[in-house]
Design an enzyme around this catalytic site. Structure first.
Site, PDB file in Angstrom:
ATOM      1  N   HIS A   1      40.432  35.979  45.102  1.00 58.42           N
ATOM      2  CA  HIS A   1      39.766  37.183  44.613  1.00 58.42           C
ATOM      3  C   HIS A   1      40.783  38.275  45.293  1.00 58.42           C
ATOM      4  O   HIS A   1      40.597  40.227  44.740  1.00 58.42           O
ATOM      5  CB  HIS A   1      38.329  37.407  44.847  1.00 58.42           C
ATOM      6  CG  HIS A   1      36.957  36.273  44.155  1.00 58.42           C
ATOM      7  ND1 HIS A   1      37.433  36.325  43.460  1.00 58.42           N
ATOM      8  CD2 HIS A   1      35.668  35.080  44.591  1.00 58.42           C
ATOM      9  CE1 HIS A   1      36.059  35.326  42.785  1.00 58.42           C
ATOM     10  NE2 HIS A   1      35.890  34.689  43.665  1.00 58.42           N
TER      11      HIS A   1
ATOM     12  N   HIS B   1      39.814  30.137  47.366  1.00 59.39           N
ATOM     13  CA  HIS B   1      38.782  30.460  47.044  1.00 59.39           C
ATOM     14  C   HIS B   1      38.916  31.791  46.816  1.00 59.39           C
ATOM     15  O   HIS B   1      39.366  33.020  46.260  1.00 59.39           O
ATOM     16  CB  HIS B   1      38.151  29.542  46.970  1.00 59.39           C
ATOM     17  CG  HIS B   1      36.596  30.234  45.953  1.00 59.39           C
ATOM     18  ND1 HIS B   1      36.586  29.991  44.144  1.00 59.39           N
ATOM     19  CD2 HIS B   1      36.028  31.161  45.620  1.00 59.39           C
ATOM     20  CE1 HIS B   1      35.354  30.966  43.728  1.00 59.39           C
ATOM     21  NE2 HIS B   1      35.415  31.934  44.099  1.00 59.39           N
ATOM     22  N   GLU B   2      38.313  32.186  48.184  1.00 58.44           N
ATOM     23  CA  GLU B   2      38.036  33.902  48.344  1.00 58.44           C
ATOM     24  C   GLU B   2      38.885  34.851  48.564  1.00 58.44           C
ATOM     25  O   GLU B   2      38.920  35.776  48.050  1.00 58.44           O
ATOM     26  CB  GLU B   2      36.960  33.882  50.042  1.00 58.44           C
ATOM     27  CG  GLU B   2      36.209  33.317  49.880  1.00 58.44           C
ATOM     28  CD  GLU B   2      34.963  33.885  48.822  1.00 58.44           C
ATOM     29  OE1 GLU B   2      35.316  35.038  47.579  1.00 58.44           O
ATOM     30  OE2 GLU B   2      34.298  32.910  48.208  1.00 58.44           O
TER      31      GLU B   2
ATOM     32  N   HIS C   1      43.495  39.002  42.853  1.00 53.57           N
ATOM     33  CA  HIS C   1      43.018  39.565  42.232  1.00 53.57           C
ATOM     34  C   HIS C   1      42.709  41.373  41.775  1.00 53.57           C
ATOM     35  O   HIS C   1      43.259  41.870  41.529  1.00 53.57           O
ATOM     36  CB  HIS C   1      41.502  38.418  41.207  1.00 53.57           C
ATOM     37  CG  HIS C   1      40.999  39.227  39.948  1.00 53.57           C
ATOM     38  ND1 HIS C   1      40.316  38.833  39.280  1.00 53.57           N
ATOM     39  CD2 HIS C   1      41.942  39.938  39.100  1.00 53.57           C
ATOM     40  CE1 HIS C   1      40.751  39.296  37.301  1.00 53.57           C
ATOM     41  NE2 HIS C   1      41.281  39.998  37.529  1.00 53.57           N
TER      42      HIS C   1
END
Length: 731
Positions: free
Chosen positions: A530, A526-527, A533
């Site tokens: 980021h 998940h992290e 992104h």
């Protein structure tokens, strides 16, 4: 989760400005799984309070062809003096840009261009980011208290400048004059200009002088209280002392790391690597509840009082700006637009969860009774992880501890890098970190074909005292196309609290392995979503760079990437038994897959509680006793019993950074589950699909309407069907 610029998702329970624009640099981060910066602005100071700098940055770095050094925050911001200078120098450069815009006041329309008006405003935003991002990270991650304290002083300075910026009639007058010129703007430029004009209003430019003065006072106090709340939370590590037999049920590696002290007792802390395994596996449920209470009450009565004062100040500010509540103010620039739309969405989530949550709770009660409990017992929230794990073992033959043997942290990290390299055509090159702690690693991100460096990230993966307690991505340098044509590449950091390998004891040949839970692996994916992104952005403007999308969309790319940690194809690339090297056995993988949906409804119900609590606290005026609000919302939402003597709000860091925005996790999840339908159809590791996702979403940051980005990627209108099916265990 991300913090403005940091991202994260508070662990299983789990400021940014009220819009995409940087209105405040409270670059918070929130837990494993994203805080963000505090609200928008703070009061402007006299000109002398905003230090002036030479027109050339003082950052130490290699000179570029244009002759200006590259902004390298790590090179200058690692000491108390350095982080202070970094902050002040870049804020001074931001002020120079704003002064240059004001100097155009009264100039003929022909003299006003995109570059010297709105473009220069974006340059000011970049320098505010440059000045505030790294100090925010250092305020929660640097091991030295003196550096943390010096870094903490940057946020009020940043908010002072941003408040002054949004209340500067001279800057606004020039930008409005440029608007009257009527030049046609498209894409990011059009969106930025529209947002800037809107946010002058949202930040009080149209208020009379006396109310602007009060707004400055409110912003300063809001920033200070938010900092104090998070500082209390960061330093809050409580512990219980238990007998060695209380470790029964826990993994061997955990027991080995928790040897009895001289008094025969074992200390278990509220830090993540201690807390979650103990609450999930220990057969001593009385001690598990005791530890859970300490974990829930982190921040203490001090944070309860701070929060209640903060909520009152936010409510006053919202009314001053013409809004009914802080929730209405904060949600206006997001995808949801109104607090009413958020409530409607959350009620749909509640309805979708009703039957599956009831069924899951019945399973947990059955197991509770089988383990010796009574049918009339009221289950505390501390029992959820334990009983879910027990049901998964019995009903699905899934042993989460056994799975951890295949998830050694070094192998997981390498696998994650290999997978994303393959998907997006990247090369990761480890470079000397020279960072704030010896545990920190640094990696350059290169385009695999051209060899061009496109970004850099730092991994700070292990728990330590006085470090940020959750998991989040923090932006360290915002990407942007600079005035001289150069591209400022992004830099980010991942702050996590994963288990750390233990060096071999004297006489032992090997270190004790650091084995991750599968939940840890999901959090890591998940992290890192980021990070991708942020690294893959091609936004020309600082305002929309990387993860600078609206709050109720920004988690979607990361939530989507969690799915890779559940794929057999993906896991086979890195998940190996730490002793034998064997892949995860098929029966274990099938058990994991079958057990996956169990507990989802109750887990989402917990998220619903958090989202509704966030909305209630930011909608009521006055809030009054916030602990009563917590109890009321939990009793009306959660299947588990409210535990008297607890005040969860004191440890709910998202209330500082995701204020009135916690609903965004589920809002974004609805989009991410829909996006997954294409990846699943075409292949999770399909480079063509990944390239489309990169081009249509990741590269665009916040510069394109979020609904439109998803529509382009899917080739159709977004649909909630996949999300509803997911909540009900059909996916």
């Amino acid at each position: 989760m991300r913090r403005r610029r940091a991202l994260s998702l508070l662990v299983p329970s789990s400021v940014i400005a009220p819009s995409r624009l940087l209105l405040s640099v409270a670059f918070m981060a929130a837990g494993c799984g994203s805080g963000a910066a505090q609200g928008p602005v703070t009061p402007p100071a006299p000109q002398s309070e905003v230090p002036q700098a030479a027109s050339t940055s003082t950052d130490k770095a290699t000179a570029t062809p244009a002759g200006k050094p590259e902004h390298d925050p790590v090179a200058v911001g690692m000491t108390a003096e350095g982080v202070t200078k970094l902050c002040e120098d870049h804020l001074a450069l931001a002020q120079e840009h704003l002064n240059a815009i004001k100097a155009l006041k009264g100039k003929p329309a022909a003299a006003l261009t995109w570059a010297n008006t709105v473009g220069q405003f974006d340059d000011a935003l970049l320098e505010i980011n440059n000045g505030g991002e790294f100090p925010y990270l250092m305020s929660v991650a640097h091991p030295e208290a003196s550096v943390r304290e010096a870094a903490k002083k940057c946020e009020p300075k940043t908010d002072t400048l941003t408040t002054a910026m949004w209340l500067d009639g001279g800057v606004a007058e020039v930008l409005k004059a440029y608007a009257q010129k009527g030049e046609k703007l498209e894409g990011e430029r059009a969106r930025l200009f529209s947002d800037v004009l809107r946010d002058f209003r949202r930040n009080g430019l149209e208020l009379p002088a006396d109310k602007q003065a009060r707004l400055r006072e409110l912003n300063a106090e809001i920033t200070r209280i938010g900092q104090d709340f998070m500082s209390n939370l960061a330093s809050a590590t409580a512990s219980i002392q238990v007998a060695p037999k209380s470790l029964e049920g826990l993994p061997k590696e955990y027991v080995e790391k928790h040897a009895p002290r001289s008094d025969g007792k074992v200390e278990i802390t509220t830090d993540y690597p201690d807390f979650f395994p103990f609450v999930t596996y220990s057969k001593d449920r009385k001690s598990a509840l005791e530890l859970w209470k300490l974990f829930t009450n982190k921040g203490g009565d001090a944070n309860v009082k701070l929060l209640e004062k903060l909520l009152a100040l936010r409510a006053e500010k919202a009314k001053l700006l013409g809004y009914k509540s802080w929730a209405d103010y904060a949600i206006e620039p997001r995808m949801a637009k109104t607090s009413g739309a958020v409530r409607e969405f959350l009620e749909k989530v509640r309805a979708a969860l009703k039957e599956p949550a009831t069924a899951e709770m019945a399973e947990l009660m059955k197991k509770h009774v089988k383990l010796g409990g009574k049918k009339t017992d009221k289950l505390a929230p501390s029992e959820r992880y334990y009983l879910e794990d027990q049901v998964r073992k019995e009903k699905y033959s899934f042993d989460s501890q056994a799975l951890s043997a295949y998830l050694e942290i070094g192998a997981v990290k390498k696998g994650l890098l290999d997978i994303t390299s393959r998907m997006y055509g990247l090369t990761y090159q480890q470079v000397p970190a020279k960072a704030w702690h010896a545990d920190v690693e640094a990696y350059e991100v290169l385009d695999a074909k051209s060899g061009e460096v496109i970004g850099k990230f730092y991994l700070d993966l292990y728990s330590r005292p006085d470090k940020y307690k959750h998991a989040a991505m923090f932006t360290m340098r915002t990407a942007k196309r600079l005035d001289d044509g150069r591209w400022q590449t992004p830099i980010a950091a991942l702050e996590c609290n994963f288990p750390k390998p233990v060096p071999p004891a004297k006489g032992e040949a090997a270190a004790a392995p650091a084995l991750m839970s599968h939940e840890d692996v999901v959090t890591f994916f998940h992290e890192f979503g980021h990070v991708l992104h942020d690294m893959l952005t091609r936004s020309e403007l600082a305002a929309f760079s990387g993860t600078a999308a609206v709050r109720d969309f920004v988690e979607a790319p990361s939530q989507m990437f969690e799915e890779w940690a559940w794929s057999r194809e993906v896991l086979d690339l890195f998940a190996r038994h730490h002793q034998t090297g064997a892949k995860i056995p098929e029966d274990m993988f099938q058990a994991m897959t079958r057990a996956r949906s169990f507990g989802r409804a109750l887990g989402t119900q917990r998220q619903l509680f958090l989202a509704l609590l966030d909305q209630e606290l930011h909608s009521r005026d006055p809030v009054g006793d916030s602990t009563k609000v917590v109890e009321e919302v939990q009793r009306s939402t959660d299947s588990f019993e409210y535990v008297k003597g607890t005040h969860f709000q004191s440890s709910f860091g998202h209330l500082i950074g995701y204020d009135a925005g916690y609903y965004g996790y589920q809002w974004a999840l609805s989009l991410s589950r829909d996006v997954l339908t294409r990846f699943r159809k075409e292949g999770l590791l399909n480079p063509t699909t990944a390239r489309s996702w990169r081009d249509e979403v990741l590269s665009r940051g916040g510069g394109t309407d979020e609904q439109e980005m998803v529509r382009r990627f899917l080739g159709r209108e977004p649909s909630p069907d996949a999300y509803i099916g997911y909540l009900q265990g059909k996916d």
